[in-house]
Write an enzyme that holds these catalytic residues in place. Sequence first.
Site, PDB file in Angstrom:
ATOM      1  N   TYR A  98     -17.008  67.090 -12.914  1.00 16.27           N
ATOM      2  CA  TYR A  98     -17.337  65.910 -12.108  1.00 16.27           C
ATOM      3  C   TYR A  98     -17.492  66.375 -10.657  1.00 16.27           C
ATOM      4  O   TYR A  98     -16.707  67.204 -10.176  1.00 16.27           O
ATOM      5  CB  TYR A  98     -16.209  64.879 -12.260  1.00 16.27           C
ATOM      6  CG  TYR A  98     -16.275  63.776 -11.230  1.00 16.27           C
ATOM      7  CD1 TYR A  98     -17.423  62.991 -11.108  1.00 16.27           C
ATOM      8  CD2 TYR A  98     -15.213  63.506 -10.386  1.00 16.27           C
ATOM      9  CE1 TYR A  98     -17.500  61.978 -10.164  1.00 16.27           C
ATOM     10  CE2 TYR A  98     -15.277  62.492  -9.441  1.00 16.27           C
ATOM     11  CZ  TYR A  98     -16.426  61.735  -9.331  1.00 16.27           C
ATOM     12  OH  TYR A  98     -16.506  60.742  -8.394  1.00 16.27           O
ATOM     13  N   LYS A 195     -11.882  55.219 -16.708  1.00 17.73           N
ATOM     14  CA  LYS A 195     -12.944  55.276 -17.735  1.00 17.73           C
ATOM     15  C   LYS A 195     -12.458  54.680 -19.062  1.00 17.73           C
ATOM     16  O   LYS A 195     -12.084  53.539 -19.093  1.00 17.73           O
ATOM     17  CB  LYS A 195     -13.425  56.716 -17.886  1.00 17.73           C
ATOM     18  CG  LYS A 195     -13.568  57.468 -16.565  1.00 17.73           C
ATOM     19  CD  LYS A 195     -14.509  56.808 -15.571  1.00 17.73           C
ATOM     20  CE  LYS A 195     -14.677  57.689 -14.348  1.00 17.73           C
ATOM     21  NZ  LYS A 195     -14.933  56.963 -13.122  1.00 17.73           N
TER      22      LYS A 195
HETATM   23  O1  P1T Z   1     -12.983  58.088 -10.009  1.00 20.48           O
HETATM   24  P1  P1T Z   1     -11.611  58.604 -10.312  1.00 20.48           P
HETATM   25  O2  P1T Z   1     -10.745  57.661 -11.099  1.00 20.48           O
HETATM   26  O3  P1T Z   1     -10.908  59.160  -9.128  1.00 20.48           O
HETATM   27  O4  P1T Z   1     -11.819  59.837 -11.346  1.00 20.48           O
HETATM   28  C1  P1T Z   1     -12.455  61.030 -10.992  1.00 20.48           C
HETATM   29  C2  P1T Z   1     -13.004  61.722 -12.203  1.00 20.48           C
HETATM   30  C3  P1T Z   1     -12.300  62.777 -12.778  1.00 20.48           C
HETATM   31  N1  P1T Z   1     -12.749  63.422 -13.867  1.00 20.48           N
HETATM   32  C4  P1T Z   1     -13.906  63.065 -14.468  1.00 20.48           C
HETATM   33  C5  P1T Z   1     -14.378  63.822 -15.661  1.00 20.48           C
HETATM   34  C6  P1T Z   1     -14.664  62.004 -13.952  1.00 20.48           C
HETATM   35  O5  P1T Z   1     -15.798  61.679 -14.578  1.00 20.48           O
HETATM   36  C7  P1T Z   1     -14.210  61.310 -12.788  1.00 20.48           C
HETATM   37  C8  P1T Z   1     -14.991  60.200 -12.179  1.00 20.48           C
HETATM   38  N2  P1T Z   1     -16.316  60.120 -12.592  1.00 20.48           N
HETATM   39  C9  P1T Z   1     -17.215  59.185 -12.164  1.00 20.48           C
HETATM   40  C10 P1T Z   1     -16.954  58.255 -11.243  1.00 20.48           C
HETATM   41  C11 P1T Z   1     -18.554  59.289 -12.765  1.00 20.48           C
HETATM   42  O6  P1T Z   1     -19.371  58.351 -12.694  1.00 20.48           O
HETATM   43  O7  P1T Z   1     -18.826  60.327 -13.370  1.00 20.48           O
END
Ligand code: P1T
Length: 379
Positions: A98, A195
């Site tokens: 990410y 998610k």
């Molecule tokens: O957005 P947050 O709750 O801080 O999570 C970060 C994060 C960590 N790891 C993975 C694999 C992720 O996909 C994400 C956040 N990703 C998005 C916001 C996205 O649209 O891919």
Amino acid sequence: MGFATTAIHSGQEPDQTTGAVTVPIYQTSTYAQDGLGKHKGYEYARTQNPTRSALETNLAALEGGRFGFAFASGMAAIDATLRLVKAGEHVVVSDNTYGGTFRLFTKVLANYNIEFDFVDTSDALNVEAAIKPNTKMVFVETPTNPVMIVSDLRQISEVAHRAGARVVCDNTFLSPYLQRPLEFGVDIVVHSTTKYLNGHSDGIGGIVVLNDETDAAWIGFIQNSAGAILSPFDSWLVMRGTKTLALRMDQHDKSGRAVAAFLEEHPKVRKIYYPGSASHPQHALAKRQQSGFGGMIAFDVGSLEGARAVLESVKLCTLAESLGGVETLISHPATMTHASVDAEKRERLGITDGLVRVSVGLEDTDDIIADLDQALNNM
Ligand code: P1T
């Protein structure tokens, strides 16, 4: 106990005072004490909160771990996990993660003399080659966001443990229903609970799950010291989510397969990134390591103009960042989630201007496919 039973009951005993079957939202900042040092185990709500504890118990059980710590976001959970590494130490990281993870490592933590090397972790030999005497952690995302590279968690754990390094897996894309990294030797699992675990696109959160007592004590110490805790209400929302995780993931997986099969045949789609496809380079590994493929798919339509046409023509799918919710979300990684990755690296990883990512939601499968079809035909 089976997964669905654990999801519904672990950490969820009826409230002792009222019998409420749903864990109450303990919306309090502090707790009355009977005398100096005499309290019921709760002193101050940054340190302990019963709603948050219930969620931590629940998620630790779902990942098959002993300890869970809930944070205000996935990034806060990852940041707290990286506090296990000290200045002068080295971390090996999946080349594709990410974008926010890449940004935290390269733009923030690198300033504190923590060294990072990014390698293609789909081959454990690359991890082995990157390990140095000061390597203390291997951080793997699998499947990766957004190009769905799958890494062998068992092989990587063996390689890392031989060198005395911990393995961390970001399990956000699959949830513990489809993949349980601790069972393959991984030491620490992190998630953005924003998610699939929450699943309803109505809260930001993160979790760290692990077994090692010493590391767990340090993560708990960081959680209390730095204070990026998950609020009682957001903890409650994630618990509401995990109760239906098994059902939701089954449907995400089922529709994901159908949408991937449709995209694979569509003349406007140049390439599809989906571990469930027989043509995916790690398809056999994904079948072995995961109990399904989930709802994340990326596909390349060849140009920015094409991607823009698709993203601006969808009617049912929502153009938005994030994933794992009940509604189908569609996004453009190059300008959205992965804008913090430089253009050369994006190109090398396949995060081209023509790449589109879909988080297949829980609407009727035919409706999702019909919407993507009309949008692709608008190119
Ligand atoms: O957005 P947050 O709750 O801080 O999570 C970060 C994060 C960590 N790891 C993975 C694999 C992720 O996909 C994400 C956040 N990703 C998005 C916001 C996205 O649209 O891919």
